[in-house]
Design an enzyme around this catalytic site. Structure first.
Site, PDB file in Angstrom:
ATOM      1  N   ASN A 141       0.789  -1.238   0.000  1.00 35.79           N
ATOM      2  CA  ASN A 141       0.000   0.000   0.000  1.00 35.79           C
ATOM      3  C   ASN A 141       0.822   1.289   0.000  1.00 35.79           C
ATOM      4  O   ASN A 141       0.321   2.316  -0.414  1.00 35.79           O
ATOM      5  CB  ASN A 141      -1.034  -0.019   1.144  1.00 35.79           C
ATOM      6  CG  ASN A 141      -0.392  -0.068   2.498  1.00 35.79           C
ATOM      7  OD1 ASN A 141       0.722  -0.546   2.656  1.00 35.79           O
ATOM      8  ND2 ASN A 141      -1.098   0.432   3.497  1.00 35.79           N
ATOM      9  N   GLU A 166       5.051  -4.144  12.036  1.00 33.01           N
ATOM     10  CA  GLU A 166       4.144  -3.000  11.824  1.00 33.01           C
ATOM     11  C   GLU A 166       2.913  -3.576  11.134  1.00 33.01           C
ATOM     12  O   GLU A 166       2.981  -3.936   9.950  1.00 33.01           O
ATOM     13  CB  GLU A 166       4.800  -1.956  10.909  1.00 33.01           C
ATOM     14  CG  GLU A 166       5.928  -1.183  11.543  1.00 33.01           C
ATOM     15  CD  GLU A 166       5.442  -0.043  12.447  1.00 33.01           C
ATOM     16  OE1 GLU A 166       4.228   0.081  12.672  1.00 33.01           O
ATOM     17  OE2 GLU A 166       6.306   0.705  12.919  1.00 33.01           O
ATOM     18  N   CYS A 217      -3.060   1.606   6.720  1.00 33.38           N
ATOM     19  CA  CYS A 217      -3.274   0.958   8.016  1.00 33.38           C
ATOM     20  C   CYS A 217      -3.900   1.923   9.013  1.00 33.38           C
ATOM     21  O   CYS A 217      -4.432   1.493  10.024  1.00 33.38           O
ATOM     22  CB  CYS A 217      -1.961   0.398   8.542  1.00 33.38           C
ATOM     23  SG  CYS A 217      -0.625   1.549   8.353  1.00 33.38           S
TER      24      CYS A 217
HETATM   25  P1  NAP Z   1       0.449  -8.979   3.525  1.00 32.34           P
HETATM   26  O1  NAP Z   1      -0.418  -9.778   2.652  1.00 32.34           O
HETATM   27  O2  NAP Z   1       0.697  -9.454   4.920  1.00 32.34           O
HETATM   28  O3  NAP Z   1       1.829  -8.844   2.742  1.00 32.34           O
HETATM   29  C1  NAP Z   1       2.892  -8.076   3.253  1.00 32.34           C
HETATM   30  C2  NAP Z   1       4.196  -8.671   2.763  1.00 32.34           C
HETATM   31  O4  NAP Z   1       4.376  -9.961   3.365  1.00 32.34           O
HETATM   32  C3  NAP Z   1       4.246  -8.898   1.243  1.00 32.34           C
HETATM   33  O5  NAP Z   1       5.546  -8.614   0.790  1.00 32.34           O
HETATM   34  C4  NAP Z   1       3.938 -10.372   1.136  1.00 32.34           C
HETATM   35  O6  NAP Z   1       4.440 -10.970  -0.037  1.00 32.34           O
HETATM   36  C5  NAP Z   1       4.685 -10.895   2.353  1.00 32.34           C
HETATM   37  N1  NAP Z   1       4.288 -12.224   2.797  1.00 32.34           N
HETATM   38  C6  NAP Z   1       3.089 -12.838   2.673  1.00 32.34           C
HETATM   39  N2  NAP Z   1       3.163 -14.091   3.214  1.00 32.34           N
HETATM   40  C7  NAP Z   1       4.422 -14.256   3.666  1.00 32.34           C
HETATM   41  C8  NAP Z   1       5.117 -15.319   4.313  1.00 32.34           C
HETATM   42  N3  NAP Z   1       4.522 -16.467   4.609  1.00 32.34           N
HETATM   43  N4  NAP Z   1       6.418 -15.138   4.624  1.00 32.34           N
HETATM   44  C9  NAP Z   1       7.035 -13.980   4.350  1.00 32.34           C
HETATM   45  N5  NAP Z   1       6.436 -12.936   3.729  1.00 32.34           N
HETATM   46  C10 NAP Z   1       5.141 -13.069   3.417  1.00 32.34           C
HETATM   47  O7  NAP Z   1      -0.058  -7.471   3.638  1.00 32.34           O
HETATM   48  P2  NAP Z   1      -0.531  -6.494   2.460  1.00 32.34           P
HETATM   49  O8  NAP Z   1      -1.865  -6.941   1.992  1.00 32.34           O
HETATM   50  O9  NAP Z   1       0.558  -6.276   1.471  1.00 32.34           O
HETATM   51  O10 NAP Z   1      -0.656  -5.145   3.278  1.00 32.34           O
HETATM   52  C11 NAP Z   1      -1.788  -4.792   3.968  1.00 32.34           C
HETATM   53  C12 NAP Z   1      -1.602  -4.962   5.461  1.00 32.34           C
HETATM   54  O11 NAP Z   1      -0.450  -4.241   5.877  1.00 32.34           O
HETATM   55  C13 NAP Z   1      -2.756  -4.353   6.233  1.00 32.34           C
HETATM   56  O12 NAP Z   1      -3.075  -5.195   7.308  1.00 32.34           O
HETATM   57  C14 NAP Z   1      -2.183  -3.040   6.731  1.00 32.34           C
HETATM   58  O13 NAP Z   1      -2.809  -2.523   7.859  1.00 32.34           O
HETATM   59  C15 NAP Z   1      -0.768  -3.430   7.000  1.00 32.34           C
HETATM   60  N6  NAP Z   1       0.089  -2.248   7.033  1.00 32.34           N
HETATM   61  C16 NAP Z   1       0.617  -1.839   8.222  1.00 32.34           C
HETATM   62  C17 NAP Z   1       1.407  -0.698   8.277  1.00 32.34           C
HETATM   63  C18 NAP Z   1       2.035  -0.222   9.553  1.00 32.34           C
HETATM   64  O14 NAP Z   1       2.966   0.570   9.481  1.00 32.34           O
HETATM   65  N7  NAP Z   1       1.576  -0.639  10.707  1.00 32.34           N
HETATM   66  C19 NAP Z   1       1.643   0.020   7.108  1.00 32.34           C
HETATM   67  C20 NAP Z   1       1.079  -0.429   5.926  1.00 32.34           C
HETATM   68  C21 NAP Z   1       0.316  -1.577   5.891  1.00 32.34           C
HETATM   69  P3  NAP Z   1       3.502 -11.208  -1.348  1.00 32.34           P
HETATM   70  O15 NAP Z   1       3.099  -9.854  -1.791  1.00 32.34           O
HETATM   71  O16 NAP Z   1       4.428 -11.883  -2.283  1.00 32.34           O
HETATM   72  O17 NAP Z   1       2.361 -12.054  -0.882  1.00 32.34           O
END
Ligand code: NAP
Length: 473
Positions: A154, A250, A284
């Site tokens: 995002n 995060e 987020c």
């Molecule tokens: P996500 O699906 O958890 O993916 C985040 C990253 O993790 C991607 O690079 C993804 O790779 C990777 N990933 C997925 N499964 C994995 C595994 N088993 N082992 C290692 N890496 C893995 O999250 P998203 O949909 O991209 O982002 C949305 C989420 O991020 C929301 O919950 C949002 O609130 C949170 N967020 C938090 C913050 C903060 O600062 N607190 C900031 C922004 C977003 P792939 O893309 O290859 O699946």
């Protein structure tokens, strides 16, 4: 492939490499291919870790690290529009918001350069205990080691910057795995780092299977830190699987705002409308739940609905667009389902337009156990609920498993300060949307929302450890 599509290889050990396996990056808006990226797996990740370990054998002095960080910020300045266009193309983020992200990434690198220059330990007052008399002691801040960084879709530029810049400031080499949907911005940053003179191995970017890359980062003992931004289940699982590493998380939120009866309702409505739907709610800290004291409920709703209806939904590349697509069809279907089953009254939106874009949706008074009330929607959806007191509002705001940021609108200092203490969140904003973030702030969550604070000054602390030196005089 579009005429403007970008092709990028993986960046490992200072070289741009590929192994014959490629993947397309598609616009979430049009489905058009906007880029093609080489795909790596376990083998490439191991090579990247080798390169990072090798790089750290010759530490870069702080002034050199700071210079490189400043040069990367400069590169972002010169290629600002290119960066914004890339974010817009691969994430579907409206251009005006993408430009803000590109500017913020410059700021992140600039602040990290400051941290590189002032990274220092502290004196220990040894004669404060009798046993310490005649001794001098101080701490050094040492880089923890190779950092495995995993970033979400995002904020494909600035959240990658929040991983890379502090790591370099701290003297740690990085193996980065960006989100598969948005790898182009991360590889663009690698190009800027190379141009800025970052020696080989300090930054390695591997795009590809999350499982394969993640397994190497978890299992390889040479990776000392995992820094993860993304969804809770993935993050907490990584922490569980890597108990001996320093794992910084995060994660998500279901961001609440409390509006007191004495608040400036025009200001509150304007901030809520702007910050619940920006980037289609895929931040987020996008506002998701508004709890308003009953006396102000009608006043807030009548100010909010027209503002939400005035938001322009459409092509993210259009300069005027406020709300574009969500990241993919699965996300869209899930969000529409959650709206349909919310059990609240629809004030506006609730469906998708002719292009399949979800219209900004306001839901009144859904039950507290509806998904839109207690899970992270990550879409252009916001609830507005009337409450009988600020205590009830605080209890509802605290009533989910999340705790990243929360906001309060009130004209009373005592209410503001009381709620700032009672809300169980990493950050509380007063008379500002909880979506507000600048890059030097300590940013991070409590409860399920994470276990760390980002912002270069805070991340550098996490990425270094103290070494004590005691000298007998
Ligand atoms: P996500 O699906 O958890 O993916 C985040 C990253 O993790 C991607 O690079 C993804 O790779 C990777 N990933 C997925 N499964 C994995 C595994 N088993 N082992 C290692 N890496 C893995 O999250 P998203 O949909 O991209 O982002 C949305 C989420 O991020 C929301 O919950 C949002 O609130 C949170 N967020 C938090 C913050 C903060 O600062 N607190 C900031 C922004 C977003 P792939 O893309 O290859 O699946």
């Amino acid at each position: 492939m579009a005429a403007t599509a970008t092709e990028r290889r993986l960046f490992i050990a200072g070289s741009w490499v590929e192994n014959g396996d490629w993947m397309d990056v598609r616009s979430p808006y049009s489905g058009e291919v906007v880029g093609r990226v080489a795909r790596g797996g376990a083998k490439e990740t191991r090579r990247a870790v080798d390169a990072a370990v090798e790089a750290m054998r010759e530490p870069l002095p702080a002034h050199k690290r700071a210079e490189i960080l400043v040069k990367i910020a400069g590169g972002l300045g010169r290629r600002h529009e290119e960066a914004a266009q890339l974010i817009c193309a691969e994430a579907g983020k409206p251009l005006k918001t993408a430009r803000v992200e590109a500017s913020r990434a410059m700021s992140t690198y600039t602040f990290a350069a400051v941290e590189a220059r002032k990274l220092a330990g502290e004196m220990v007052p040894m004669d404060a205990a009798q046993a310490g008399e005649g001794k001098l002691a101080f701490t050094l801040r040492r880089p923890r080691g190779v950092v495995g960084a995993i970033s979400p879709f995002n904020f494909p530029l600035n959240l990658v910057a929040h991983k890379l810049a502090p790591a370099l400031a701290a003297g740690c080499a990085v193996v980065l795995k960006p989100a598969s949907q948005t790898p182009l911005s991360a590889l663009f940053l690698a190009e800027l780092a190379e141009e800025a003179g970052l020696p080989a191995g300090w930054l390695n970017v591997v795009v590809g299977s999350a499982g394969e890359i993640g397994d190497v980062l978890v299992e390889d003992e040479r990776v000392a830190v995992i820094t993860f931004t993304g969804s809770g289940p993935v993050g907490w699982k990584l922490a569980e699987r890597a108990p001996r590493k320093h794992v910084s998380l995060e994660l998500g939120n279901a961001t609440p705002v409390i509006v007191a009866a004495d608040a400036d309702l025009d200001a509150a409505a304007a901030r809520i409308a702007a910050n619940a739907f920006s980037f289609a709610g895929q931040s987020c800290i996008s506002i998701q739940r508004v709890y308003v004291e009953r006396a102000a409920y009608e006043g807030l709703v009548e100010r909010l609905v027209p503002r939400v209806e005035a938001l322009k939904v459409g092509d993210p590349a259009d300069e005027e667009t406020d709300v574009g697509p969500v990241i993919d069809d699965d996300a869209r279907e899930r969000i529409l389902e959650w709206i349909a089953e919310s059990g609240g009254e629809l004030l506006t939106g609730g469906d998708a337009d002719d292009e399949g874009l979800i219209r900004p949706t306001l839901i009144a008074n859904p039950p507290p156990d509806a998904k839109v009330s207690c899970e992270e929607v990550f879409g252009p959806v916001c609830t507005v609920s009337a409450v009988d007191s600020l205590d009830e509002a605080a209890a509802l705001a605290n009533g989910t498993r999340f705790g990243l940021q929360a906001g309060v609108f009130t004209s009373r200092i005592d209410s503001a300060l009381r709620l700032a203490q009672e809300l169980e969140f990493g950050g509380v904003t007063i008379n500002e949307a909880p979506t507000f973030r600048t890059d030097q702030m300590p940013y991070g969550g409590v409860k399920d929302s994470g276990n760390t604070r980002e912002g270069p000054a805070y991340a550098v602390r996490e990425l270094t450890e103290e070494r004590l030196v005691v000298i007998e005089l």
